[in-house]
Each structure stands twice: as C-alpha cells, then as structure tokens.
Enzyme design. Structure first.
Site, PDB file in Angstrom:
ATOM      1  N   THR A 122     -18.547  -4.403  -3.400  1.00  0.00           N
ATOM      2  CA  THR A 122     -18.693  -4.400  -4.849  1.00  0.00           C
ATOM      3  C   THR A 122     -19.471  -5.625  -5.337  1.00  0.00           C
ATOM      4  OG1 THR A 122     -17.385  -4.768  -6.874  1.00  0.00           O
ATOM      5  CG2 THR A 122     -16.370  -5.444  -4.845  1.00  0.00           C
ATOM      6  N   ASP A 123     -20.069  -5.496  -6.521  1.00  0.00           N
ATOM      7  CA  ASP A 123     -20.744  -6.662  -7.126  1.00  0.00           C
ATOM      8  C   ASP A 123     -19.727  -7.682  -7.646  1.00  0.00           C
ATOM      9  OD1 ASP A 123     -19.790  -5.211  -9.308  1.00  0.00           O
ATOM     10  OD2 ASP A 123     -21.685  -5.219 -10.416  1.00  0.00           O
ATOM     11  N   GLU A 124     -18.436  -7.289  -7.705  1.00  0.00           N
ATOM     12  CA  GLU A 124     -17.428  -8.199  -8.273  1.00  0.00           C
ATOM     13  C   GLU A 124     -17.207  -9.429  -7.404  1.00  0.00           C
ATOM     14  OE1 GLU A 124     -14.016  -6.180  -9.960  1.00  0.00           O
ATOM     15  OE2 GLU A 124     -15.184  -4.355 -10.254  1.00  0.00           O
TER      16      GLU A 124
ATOM     17  N   TYR B 173      -8.421  -8.339  -6.322  1.00  0.00           N
ATOM     18  CA  TYR B 173      -9.269  -7.285  -5.740  1.00  0.00           C
ATOM     19  C   TYR B 173     -10.589  -7.859  -5.223  1.00  0.00           C
ATOM     20  CZ  TYR B 173     -12.848  -3.614  -5.701  1.00  0.00           C
ATOM     21  OH  TYR B 173     -13.893  -2.806  -5.345  1.00  0.00           O
TER      22      TYR B 173
ATOM     23  N   TYR C   7      -9.426  -3.389 -23.646  1.00  0.00           N
ATOM     24  CA  TYR C   7      -8.947  -4.749 -23.375  1.00  0.00           C
ATOM     25  C   TYR C   7      -9.756  -5.757 -24.196  1.00  0.00           C
ATOM     26  CZ  TYR C   7      -6.961  -2.631 -19.086  1.00  0.00           C
ATOM     27  OH  TYR C   7      -6.276  -1.855 -18.176  1.00  0.00           O
TER      28      TYR C   7
ATOM     29  N   ARG D 231      -7.148  -8.187 -20.113  1.00  0.00           N
ATOM     30  CA  ARG D 231      -6.791  -8.308 -18.689  1.00  0.00           C
ATOM     31  C   ARG D 231      -6.813  -9.792 -18.316  1.00  0.00           C
ATOM     32  NH1 ARG D 231     -10.971  -5.275 -14.817  1.00  0.00           N
ATOM     33  NH2 ARG D 231      -9.570  -3.496 -15.022  1.00  0.00           N
TER      34      ARG D 231
ATOM     35  N   THR E 281      -3.662   7.346   0.212  1.00  0.00           N
ATOM     36  CA  THR E 281      -2.828   6.625  -0.751  1.00  0.00           C
ATOM     37  C   THR E 281      -2.843   7.447  -2.039  1.00  0.00           C
ATOM     38  OG1 THR E 281      -4.675   5.427  -1.736  1.00  0.00           O
ATOM     39  CG2 THR E 281      -3.623   4.420   0.212  1.00  0.00           C
TER      40      THR E 281
ATOM     41  N   LYS F  21     -12.098  -8.180  -1.407  1.00  0.00           N
ATOM     42  CA  LYS F  21     -13.367  -7.563  -0.981  1.00  0.00           C
ATOM     43  C   LYS F  21     -14.329  -8.643  -0.462  1.00  0.00           C
ATOM     44  CE  LYS F  21     -14.621  -3.861  -1.118  1.00  0.00           C
ATOM     45  NZ  LYS F  21     -14.480  -2.731  -0.147  1.00  0.00           N
TER      46      LYS F  21
END
Ligand code: NAD
Ligand code: TYD
Length: 359
Positions: free
Chosen positions: A136-138, A161, A218, A293, A38, A165
């Site tokens: 991810t930790d997100e 996102y 941001y 954001r 990509t 995940k």
C-alpha cells in the site's frame, strides 16, 4: 502441455478476487488461491470460477509453514503473488494483534517457505521465479504539501496497519537482497469497486445510504485519498508480475485525488439518480460528521510515472466512470452484500460501532 501454476494469497478478498478473475480470463496459468477465509474473505466473489479446471482453492493460513510447504511440493509454482493481509486501518487501531501476526509473521513464513522451495529449483526456473509482494501507499505516511509519493519516498507509516505492511515490505526486500529471491513490490493507492467488504469508505457509504443510516464522515471530511478502480490495480499487478524487474518497487495510483467529502457526495449524487430515496430527498442529508480517526493520515497521492514509463500501464477507468459502475454493481448485487454482512462482521460491528448495524 504442463500448466504454469501461480499462487495467489488472499484471493478470496477484494483485490485478490479481482486479480484471480483477471488472471483466469487473460492468462493460461493455473491459479492456486491460498486464503484463510477471515471475515474479509468470501468465496462467493469467485463463484463464477468454481468449475474452472485452472482454478484451485486451498483453505490455508499463511502462518502455517507445514501447509505452505505441502502446497509448494504439490503444485510447483512459477511464482507467488502475495495479497493476504489484514487490511482495515480502523480494525488495526482497535486491535493490532492480527495485523502483526498475518502481515508480518505471515509474510515472513511465506517468504521462508518460498525460499526453501525456490532454492532447490533448477537454475533456469530459479531465475524466472517471481515473488510479488502487494502493498500500500500508506507505508509512506501522510503528505501535507503538494508533493507525491514516489518509489524513493522514505517510509513513515503511521497506523498499526501501515506499520505492519511497511514491515512486510522490508522483509520482502531483504529476502531479495540477502538471498537473491526474485522479489517485486508494488505500493498502491486506495482501491474501490465490486466485492469490497462494506467496512471501507466506498461500500460502507453506499450500504448505509440505502439502509437509511448515517454516513459517518471522520473529522471534517477533508482528508485526501488517491482512488483507483480495482480492475486497474489487477491489470497493473498482472503486468508487474509478468514484466517487472526483480528488486524493483512500482507505485500504482489513479491520479485521482479526492477529499472524503467529494467521494461521499459523488456516491450520494449517483444514488439519487440511480435509486432515489422513497421520500424524494437526497442521500446527502444522511451525512454525519463523527469523531476523527486517531492519527488519521491527511493525504495520500501517488506518482505512477515509473510503472507507466517502464511497463506502459495506465488506469483505464476514470473516477467518474468507475464510481458509476461501482454503485450500479452494489445496487445489482444485494445478495452478495447480505451474505458478507453477517456472522463475525456483525458481531465485531456490534461490539465497536453499534450505531452502524443494520436494523
Ligand atoms: P481484504 O481484506 O479484502 O482481503 C484480504 C484477504 O486475505 C481475505 O480474503 C482474507 O481471508 C485473507 N487473509 C487474511 N489473513 C490471512 C492469513 N493469515 N492467511 C491467508 N489468508 C489470509 O484486502 P484487500 O483490500 O483485497 O487487500 C489485498 C492486499 O492489497 C493487502 O495486502 C492490502 O494491504 C493491499 N492493498 C489494499 C488496498 C486497498 O485499497 N484495499 C490498497 C493498496 C494495497
Ligand atoms: P478507508 O476506506 O478505511 O481506507 P484507508 O483508511 O486505508 O484510506 O478510509 C478512506 C478514508 O475515508 C479515510 O480517510 C478514512 C475515511 N472514512 C470515513 O470518513 N468514514 C468511514 O466510515 C470510513 C470507513 C472511512
């Protein structure tokens, strides 16, 4: 002697390419890099391996089941390390579709292709096989107090996102629980280092600074991330894949919490020292506060006690030393940057953030 083959998906990306460089240097495995290329995938990040007989590239979408089946038959891997993903939160907010497709449908497709191959293996190979899902930790959401994310923190993803995940983490876990596929999951904090696509905070700020553009911060710039050098992450992935216990999750973090303003100031100070502005003023003058954001997560912070205690992993690079090396790398690799900031990325930027386009 037969070479042991390991599949790495997303190996042309930022973390995948760091992992492949490490695995070629520190293991004797053959690595098959499965990547769709990509906008975020760039084979120049692996140019040093193009003649290496232990490195193979396959231009493949992880949503393409028939192609994955062919690869499993051809290469008979001992395991899969799965990094292929859409990875940028801002893009996921502007257009979640690719995130659902690659991160959820793609992971499902890869899990099913892996299961079909794995189920037919002799018992010994079945037991030693590993499917390592890199996350991810997100997925844990946002922290407001002083607490840290541990492996048992409930999932509370906030962005398209992180939700995609989280979904893929759940799928990987379910394939272990239901089918017995030996799955490992790692959840890591924010990475920085060489070869990162210049849409994420660190490379974007370095590039914008050098090009005399604004450094868009941001909100108030007081959101906190836990920063880890990408090579430390790659070392942790190698260790978990080799020694981790199937069914377990390992959190990986740098124990290095910084506000975004601290990160940007660090980068500006390093640039002031290493490549001063022609007018002698500080790059800090380019900092500009912009609209926040939507749904911006306040703070991420990892408790990495488990991977340290069980597997003996610790980051080798401090934030200070790692950022210095990173700035030096971007200054020395203008060619790589010029090549990636072209084509589709420029088009996307123009459509969404026209103020960030280089002249
Ligand atoms: P990246 O965006 O730099 O690279 C992603 C790679 O995946 C690219 O090479 C891209 O071509 C490939 N890809 C995308 N869709 C694909 C598809 N359908 N089929 C095959 N290949 C495809 O991402 P990154 O920062 O290197 O992140 C790698 C992984 O690590 C991701 O799963 C991400 O969620 C996770 N992660 C990233 C961070 C971070 O700070 N960057 C932190 C923790 C976890
Ligand atoms: P980013 O690198 O996109 O990673 P993530 O959103 O996965 O943490 O962003 C890191 C932090 O920097 C995040 O709090 C958003 C902020 N940020 C800015 O302030 N300006 C920017 O231009 C970007 C890309 C990010």
């Amino acid at each position: 002697m037969n070479l042991c083959t390991v599949f790495v998906t997303g190996g042309a990306g930022f973390i995948g390419s760091a992992l492949i460089r490490l695995l070629i240097a520190e293991s004797d495995w053959r690595i098959v890099n499965i990547d769709k290329l990509t906008y975020a995938g760039n084979l120049e990040s692996l140019a040093m391996l193009s003649d290496n007989p232990r490195y193979v590239f396959s231009h493949t979408d992880i949503c393409d089941r028939a192609m994955l089946d062919r690869l499993f038959i051809e290469w008979q891997p001992a395991g899969v390390i799965h990094l292929a993903a859409e990875s940028h939160v801002d893009r996921s907010i502007l257009g979640p579709a690719d995130f659902i497709q690659t991160n959820i449908v793609g992971t499902y497709t890869l899990l099913e292709a892996t299961r079909a191959y794995w189920s037919a293996l002799p018992e010994k190979d079945k037991t030693s096989f590993r499917f390592h899902h890199v996350s991810t930790d997100e997925v844990y959401g946002s922290l407001c107090t002083q607490e840290l994310f541990t492996e048992i923190t409930p999932y509370r993803p906030n962005s398209p996102y992180s939700a995609s995940k989280a979904s893929s983490d759940h799928l990987a876990r379910a394939w272990q629980h239901t089918y017995g596929l030996p799955v490992l999951i790692t959840n890591c904090s924010n990475n920085y280092g060489p070869y990162q696509f210049p849409e994420k905070l660190v490379p974007l700020m370095i590039l914008n600074a050098l090009q005399g553009k604004v450094l868009p911060i941001y909100g108030k710039g007081d959101n906190v991330r836990d920063w880890l050098n990408v090579d430390d992450h790659a070392r942790a992935l190698h260790l978990v894949f080799s020694k981790g216990v199937p069914g377990e999750t390992y959190n990986i973090g740098g124990n290095s919490e910084k506000t975004n303003l601290e990160v940007v100031d660090t980068l500006c100070n390093l640039l002031d020292e290493m490549q001063a502005r022609p007018d002698g003023r500080s790059y800090r003058e380019q900092k500009t506060f912009v609209a926040d954001r939507p749904g911006h997560d306040r703070r991420y912070a990892i408790d990495a006690t488990k991977i340290e205690r069980d597997l003996g992993w610790k980051p080798q690079e401090s934030f200070t030393s790692g950022m210095r090396k990173t700035v030096a790398w971007y200054l020395a690799n203008a060619d790589w940057i010029e090549h990636v900031v072209s084509g589709e990325y420029r088009h996307w930027l123009k459509q969404n953030y026209s103020n960030r386009i280089a002249a």
